[in-house]
Design a protein around this motif. Structure first.
Motif, mmCIF file in Angstrom:
data_model
loop_
_atom_site.group_PDB
_atom_site.id
_atom_site.type_symbol
_atom_site.label_atom_id
_atom_site.label_comp_id
_atom_site.label_asym_id
_atom_site.label_seq_id
_atom_site.Cartn_x
_atom_site.Cartn_y
_atom_site.Cartn_z
ATOM 1 N N ALA A 44 -6.114 -36.550 3.128
ATOM 2 C CA ALA A 44 -5.556 -36.759 1.797
ATOM 3 C C ALA A 44 -4.118 -37.249 1.925
ATOM 4 O O ALA A 44 -3.406 -36.896 2.867
ATOM 5 N N VAL A 45 -3.695 -38.053 0.970
ATOM 6 C CA VAL A 45 -2.313 -38.521 0.915
ATOM 7 C C VAL A 45 -1.549 -37.562 0.008
ATOM 8 O O VAL A 45 -1.972 -37.291 -1.126
ATOM 9 N N LEU A 46 -0.444 -37.036 0.512
ATOM 10 C CA LEU A 46 0.351 -36.096 -0.274
ATOM 11 C C LEU A 46 1.310 -36.858 -1.180
ATOM 12 O O LEU A 46 1.941 -37.834 -0.764
ATOM 13 N N GLY A 47 1.412 -36.403 -2.406
ATOM 14 C CA GLY A 47 2.318 -36.992 -3.386
ATOM 15 C C GLY A 47 3.523 -36.107 -3.596
ATOM 16 O O GLY A 47 3.706 -35.093 -2.917
ATOM 17 N N ASN A 48 4.340 -36.462 -4.547
ATOM 18 C CA ASN A 48 5.562 -35.726 -4.849
ATOM 19 C C ASN A 48 5.476 -35.171 -6.265
ATOM 20 O O ASN A 48 5.668 -35.919 -7.234
ATOM 21 N N PRO A 49 5.221 -33.877 -6.406
ATOM 22 C CA PRO A 49 5.137 -33.310 -7.756
ATOM 23 C C PRO A 49 6.469 -33.401 -8.503
ATOM 24 O O PRO A 49 6.488 -33.386 -9.726
ATOM 25 N N ASN A 50 7.572 -33.527 -7.762
ATOM 26 C CA ASN A 50 8.885 -33.627 -8.408
ATOM 27 C C ASN A 50 9.074 -34.968 -9.117
ATOM 28 O O ASN A 50 10.002 -35.115 -9.906
ATOM 29 N N SER A 51 8.213 -35.941 -8.825
ATOM 30 C CA SER A 51 8.302 -37.231 -9.509
ATOM 31 C C SER A 51 7.420 -37.273 -10.756
ATOM 32 O O SER A 51 7.363 -38.291 -11.440
ATOM 33 N N MET A 52 6.743 -36.175 -11.055
ATOM 34 C CA MET A 52 5.841 -36.096 -12.201
ATOM 35 C C MET A 52 6.591 -35.566 -13.425
ATOM 36 O O MET A 52 7.616 -34.899 -13.295
ATOM 37 N N ASN A 53 6.045 -35.862 -14.598
ATOM 38 C CA ASN A 53 6.626 -35.402 -15.857
ATOM 39 C C ASN A 53 5.561 -34.755 -16.721
ATOM 40 O O ASN A 53 4.367 -35.040 -16.565
ATOM 41 N N VAL A 54 5.999 -33.916 -17.652
ATOM 42 C CA VAL A 54 5.074 -33.355 -18.628
ATOM 43 C C VAL A 54 4.431 -34.527 -19.366
ATOM 44 O O VAL A 54 5.108 -35.472 -19.768
ATOM 45 N N GLY A 55 3.117 -34.492 -19.496
ATOM 46 C CA GLY A 55 2.363 -35.552 -20.151
ATOM 47 C C GLY A 55 1.725 -36.531 -19.184
ATOM 48 O O GLY A 55 0.852 -37.303 -19.576
ATOM 49 N N ASP A 56 2.155 -36.519 -17.903
ATOM 50 C CA ASP A 56 1.529 -37.390 -16.902
ATOM 51 C C ASP A 56 0.091 -36.947 -16.661
ATOM 52 O O ASP A 56 -0.230 -35.752 -16.723
ATOM 53 N N GLU A 57 -0.756 -37.913 -16.341
ATOM 54 C CA GLU A 57 -2.155 -37.609 -16.055
ATOM 55 C C GLU A 57 -2.282 -36.744 -14.802
ATOM 56 O O GLU A 57 -1.511 -36.893 -13.852
ATOM 57 N N ALA A 58 -3.273 -35.864 -14.822
ATOM 58 C CA ALA A 58 -3.560 -34.987 -13.691
ATOM 59 C C ALA A 58 -5.074 -34.865 -13.560
ATOM 60 O O ALA A 58 -5.795 -34.863 -14.556
ATOM 61 N N PHE A 59 -5.547 -34.779 -12.311
ATOM 62 C CA PHE A 59 -6.976 -34.728 -12.036
ATOM 63 C C PHE A 59 -7.261 -33.559 -11.101
ATOM 64 O O PHE A 59 -6.587 -33.389 -10.090
ATOM 65 N N VAL A 60 -8.284 -32.779 -11.438
ATOM 66 C CA VAL A 60 -8.686 -31.619 -10.650
ATOM 67 C C VAL A 60 -10.021 -31.938 -9.982
ATOM 68 O O VAL A 60 -10.961 -32.369 -10.645
ATOM 69 N N VAL A 61 -10.087 -31.731 -8.668
ATOM 70 C CA VAL A 61 -11.311 -31.962 -7.913
ATOM 71 C C VAL A 61 -11.782 -30.631 -7.348
ATOM 72 O O VAL A 61 -10.974 -29.831 -6.872
ATOM 73 N N GLY A 62 -13.077 -30.384 -7.404
ATOM 74 C CA GLY A 62 -13.602 -29.136 -6.861
ATOM 75 C C GLY A 62 -15.088 -29.030 -7.054
ATOM 76 O O GLY A 62 -15.782 -30.029 -7.264
ATOM 77 N N ASN A 63 -15.560 -27.813 -6.997
ATOM 78 C CA ASN A 63 -16.977 -27.514 -7.129
ATOM 79 C C ASN A 63 -17.175 -26.437 -8.197
ATOM 80 O O ASN A 63 -17.675 -25.353 -7.901
ATOM 81 N N PRO A 64 -16.801 -26.737 -9.454
ATOM 82 C CA PRO A 64 -16.909 -25.702 -10.475
ATOM 83 C C PRO A 64 -18.357 -25.264 -10.683
ATOM 84 O O PRO A 64 -19.246 -26.099 -10.811
ATOM 85 N N PHE A 65 -18.540 -23.960 -10.671
ATOM 86 C CA PHE A 65 -19.872 -23.366 -10.851
ATOM 87 C C PHE A 65 -20.875 -23.930 -9.857
ATOM 88 O O PHE A 65 -22.061 -24.040 -10.141
ATOM 89 N N GLY A 66 -20.395 -24.322 -8.661
ATOM 90 C CA GLY A 66 -21.267 -24.829 -7.613
ATOM 91 C C GLY A 66 -21.676 -26.279 -7.798
ATOM 92 O O GLY A 66 -22.510 -26.788 -7.046
ATOM 93 N N LEU A 67 -21.106 -26.973 -8.762
ATOM 94 C CA LEU A 67 -21.416 -28.389 -8.991
ATOM 95 C C LEU A 67 -20.544 -29.217 -8.061
ATOM 96 O O LEU A 67 -19.378 -29.479 -8.333
ATOM 97 N N TYR A 68 -21.127 -29.641 -6.944
ATOM 98 C CA TYR A 68 -20.410 -30.274 -5.846
ATOM 99 C C TYR A 68 -19.657 -31.528 -6.278
ATOM 100 O O TYR A 68 -20.189 -32.375 -6.991
ATOM 101 N N SER A 69 -18.424 -31.633 -5.817
ATOM 102 C CA SER A 69 -17.596 -32.830 -5.948
ATOM 103 C C SER A 69 -17.421 -33.289 -7.391
ATOM 104 O O SER A 69 -17.690 -34.423 -7.742
ATOM 105 N N SER A 70 -16.946 -32.378 -8.225
ATOM 106 C CA SER A 70 -16.693 -32.689 -9.630
ATOM 107 C C SER A 70 -15.217 -33.003 -9.837
ATOM 108 O O SER A 70 -14.358 -32.557 -9.084
ATOM 109 N N MET A 71 -14.932 -33.781 -10.880
ATOM 110 C CA MET A 71 -13.554 -34.103 -11.221
ATOM 111 C C MET A 71 -13.363 -33.942 -12.721
ATOM 112 O O MET A 71 -14.227 -34.318 -13.509
ATOM 113 N N SER A 72 -12.242 -33.360 -13.104
ATOM 114 C CA SER A 72 -11.874 -33.291 -14.512
ATOM 115 C C SER A 72 -10.468 -33.858 -14.657
ATOM 116 O O SER A 72 -9.690 -33.879 -13.703
#
Length: 155
Positions: A44-72
């Motif tokens: 993974a490429v690491l970003g800089n959270p200090n360059s982010m602002n309130v209202g900027d887009e954000a994406f969560v990747v994981g396996n919610p409820f066992g649903l492999y490779s989901s993104m919200s």
């Protein structure tokens, strides 16, 4: 914590046992070392959270409820928040607050910016109900805090 066996699954489906290399229990994160890896691993490429602002887009990747490779998706709702882990008394300061859906199975997954760079590690949700699903407020440890607190490589 106190797991007798840790299993990791890579994007290609390869599974391996792993061991804890470094941990920050006060931030609810750990670095794992897999015993076996696929032939090809794309870091993974690491970003800089200090360059982010309130209202900027954000994406969560994981396996919610066992649903492999989901993104919200959602937005960053705030910075420097305190997350109180239910039932533990643990308070984690300096968190990124997000409104992207976070559910059981997202914890430990990446929080990404619009460019796909990791800006945080998803930790949990605030839920004013007795239900165990997302109601609008999620939290992530900034990646700069996670990497800075893990000591020296091999992470």
């Amino acid at each position: 914590k106190d797991a007798s066996v840790i299993m990791v699954t890579f994007a290609d489906g390869t599974q391996s046992q792993a061991a804890i290399v470094s941990e920050m229990p006060e931030r609810d994160i750990a670095v794992l070392q897999a015993y076996d890896t696929p032939l090809s691993v794309v870091p993974a490429v690491l970003g800089n959270p200090n360059s982010m602002n309130v209202g900027d887009e954000a994406f969560v990747v994981g396996n919610p409820f066992g649903l492999y490779s989901s993104m919200s998706s959602g937005v960053i709702s705030g910075f420097d928040r305190v997350f109180r882990m239910e039932g533990t008394g643990l308070e984690i300061p300096g968190m990124i607050q997000i409104d992207a859906a976070v559910n059981p199975g997202n914890s430990g997954g990446p929080l990404l910016n619009r460019n796909g760079h990791v800006i945080g590690i998803v930790t949990g949700i605030v839920n004013p109900t007795d239900e165990s699903f997302f109601v609008g407020i999620g939290f992530a440890v900034p990646i700069t805090v996670a990497v800075g607190g893990m000591g020296s490589p091999p992470y």
